[in-house]
Structures are given as structure tokens and as C-alpha cells.
Design a protein around this motif. Sequence first.
Motif, PDB file in Angstrom:
ATOM      1  N   GLY A  32       0.799  -1.219   0.000  1.00 28.64           N
ATOM      2  CA  GLY A  32       0.000   0.000   0.000  1.00 28.64           C
ATOM      3  C   GLY A  32       0.829   1.265   0.000  1.00 28.64           C
ATOM      4  O   GLY A  32       0.447   2.256   0.621  1.00 28.64           O
ATOM      5  N   LEU A  33       1.953   1.253  -0.709  1.00 24.90           N
ATOM      6  CA  LEU A  33       2.824   2.424  -0.713  1.00 24.90           C
ATOM      7  C   LEU A  33       2.193   3.573  -1.499  1.00 24.90           C
ATOM      8  O   LEU A  33       1.733   3.394  -2.624  1.00 24.90           O
ATOM      9  CB  LEU A  33       4.187   2.073  -1.316  1.00 24.90           C
ATOM     10  N   HIS A  34       2.182   4.753  -0.881  1.00 17.90           N
ATOM     11  CA  HIS A  34       1.704   5.994  -1.504  1.00 17.90           C
ATOM     12  C   HIS A  34       2.890   6.946  -1.527  1.00 17.90           C
ATOM     13  O   HIS A  34       3.315   7.441  -0.475  1.00 17.90           O
ATOM     14  CB  HIS A  34       0.541   6.591  -0.717  1.00 17.90           C
ATOM     15  N   TRP A  35       3.427   7.181  -2.717  1.00 17.86           N
ATOM     16  CA  TRP A  35       4.638   7.979  -2.864  1.00 17.86           C
ATOM     17  C   TRP A  35       4.312   9.458  -2.842  1.00 17.86           C
ATOM     18  O   TRP A  35       3.508   9.936  -3.639  1.00 17.86           O
ATOM     19  CB  TRP A  35       5.379   7.583  -4.133  1.00 17.86           C
ATOM     20  N   GLU A  36       4.934  10.179  -1.932  1.00 17.98           N
ATOM     21  CA  GLU A  36       4.742  11.621  -1.806  1.00 17.98           C
ATOM     22  C   GLU A  36       5.789  12.372  -2.606  1.00 17.98           C
ATOM     23  O   GLU A  36       5.569  13.504  -3.014  1.00 17.98           O
ATOM     24  CB  GLU A  36       4.812  12.015  -0.326  1.00 17.98           C
ATOM     25  N   GLN A  37       6.948  11.736  -2.821  1.00 14.30           N
ATOM     26  CA  GLN A  37       8.042  12.363  -3.560  1.00 14.30           C
ATOM     27  C   GLN A  37       8.834  11.280  -4.271  1.00 14.30           C
ATOM     28  O   GLN A  37       9.015  10.182  -3.728  1.00 14.30           O
ATOM     29  CB  GLN A  37       8.947  13.132  -2.595  1.00 14.30           C
ATOM     30  N   TRP A  38       9.320  11.592  -5.479  1.00 14.78           N
ATOM     31  CA  TRP A  38      10.224  10.698  -6.214  1.00 14.78           C
ATOM     32  C   TRP A  38      11.103  11.601  -7.063  1.00 14.78           C
ATOM     33  O   TRP A  38      10.664  12.122  -8.087  1.00 14.78           O
ATOM     34  CB  TRP A  38       9.439   9.729  -7.095  1.00 14.78           C
ATOM     35  N   SER A  39      12.311  11.843  -6.607  1.00  9.53           N
ATOM     36  CA  SER A  39      13.203  12.774  -7.288  1.00  9.53           C
ATOM     37  C   SER A  39      14.593  12.156  -7.399  1.00  9.53           C
ATOM     38  O   SER A  39      14.852  11.107  -6.817  1.00  9.53           O
ATOM     39  CB  SER A  39      13.264  14.085  -6.502  1.00  9.53           C
ATOM     40  N   PRO A  40      15.512  12.818  -8.109  1.00  5.42           N
ATOM     41  CA  PRO A  40      16.876  12.290  -8.207  1.00  5.42           C
ATOM     42  C   PRO A  40      17.599  12.201  -6.866  1.00  5.42           C
ATOM     43  O   PRO A  40      18.531  11.419  -6.722  1.00  5.42           O
ATOM     44  CB  PRO A  40      17.572  13.297  -9.133  1.00  5.42           C
ATOM     45  N   ASP A  41      17.160  12.986  -5.877  1.00  5.17           N
ATOM     46  CA  ASP A  41      17.823  12.980  -4.574  1.00  5.17           C
ATOM     47  C   ASP A  41      17.246  11.976  -3.590  1.00  5.17           C
ATOM     48  O   ASP A  41      17.971  11.338  -2.838  1.00  5.17           O
ATOM     49  CB  ASP A  41      17.761  14.367  -3.937  1.00  5.17           C
TER      50      ASP A  41
END
Length: 153
Positions: free
Chosen positions: A73-82
Motif C-alpha cells: 500500500g505504498l503511496h509515494w509523496e516524492q520521487w526525485s533524483p535525490d
Amino acid sequence: MRATVAGTAVTLTAGALLTAAMTTATASPPATATTPPGTTASQPVLVDCLWQRTVRPIDFVLACGDGNSRLTGLHWEQWSPDKATAVGVNMVNDCKPYCAAGKFHSYRVTVRLEGTEPWKKHPGVQRYTRMSITYADARPDGFKQVMTYPLWG
């Protein structure tokens, strides 16, 4: 008699076409094996224990050998190069009295991915190298509030 033969031929042909269509669909590589639609190749990926790359997965197996710990049930709030951050649930088997007879318990967690570097299997692809899991409330016996793991690469 001719109607029966013609009906049988039509049925067999339809069945063969359906089988061919299903075989083609199941022979395709999994959607998670490539960068999913709507993302760019410059986004880092999360590599799982089957060496498949994903971006913003809903589920992720932590204990590859036996499947006794997984994120769901993962809800991604951020996905960036860092970094990448998500909230979800860690399902962990208590293995009492032993793992096959154990019971799974759910623990609310925040997941953080960090440390990108080129993936050895595909040097043009950046992958996350470290995962930290922070337990919101309760946590499995023997676990710290924050657990950090190196990721496959």
C-alpha cells in the motif's frame, strides 16, 4: 451433420485465436521491467530482488528469501533524483513458533529512498542505494524505530 462440423470448426478456431492472444499477452515482459509510462529515464529506479526496476511501486518485498517482510500500500509523496518518500504498511511474519506457522502483523511506516548511483546492470539508469523505514507506532520485536537497508544493485 454439416452444421455440427461447421460449428465445431468455428469453436476450435475461436479457441485457437483466444489462446494465441492470451499467449502473446502473457509472453510480454512485466510492466515494471521498464520505466513506467509518464516517467522519464532520468528518474532513479528501485531495483527489487528479482532485478526488476520500478518507479513508485505499490508493493516491495524486503525479505526476498522467504517473503516474511514486505511493504504494501505504498503511496509515494516524492520521487526525485535525490530521494523518494512514501507511506505504507510493513507486513512482517512473527515466525512464532516458526515462520511457516507464523502470523503476519502490519506496521504503519514511512519509507525513504536515498543515495543514487548508476545501476551496474544498466549503467545509464540511476538507482537508489539505500532504504530507511521509520515505524510510526508499534514495530516488530527486535526492530529499531528506524531501520536502514542497502538496496540491490
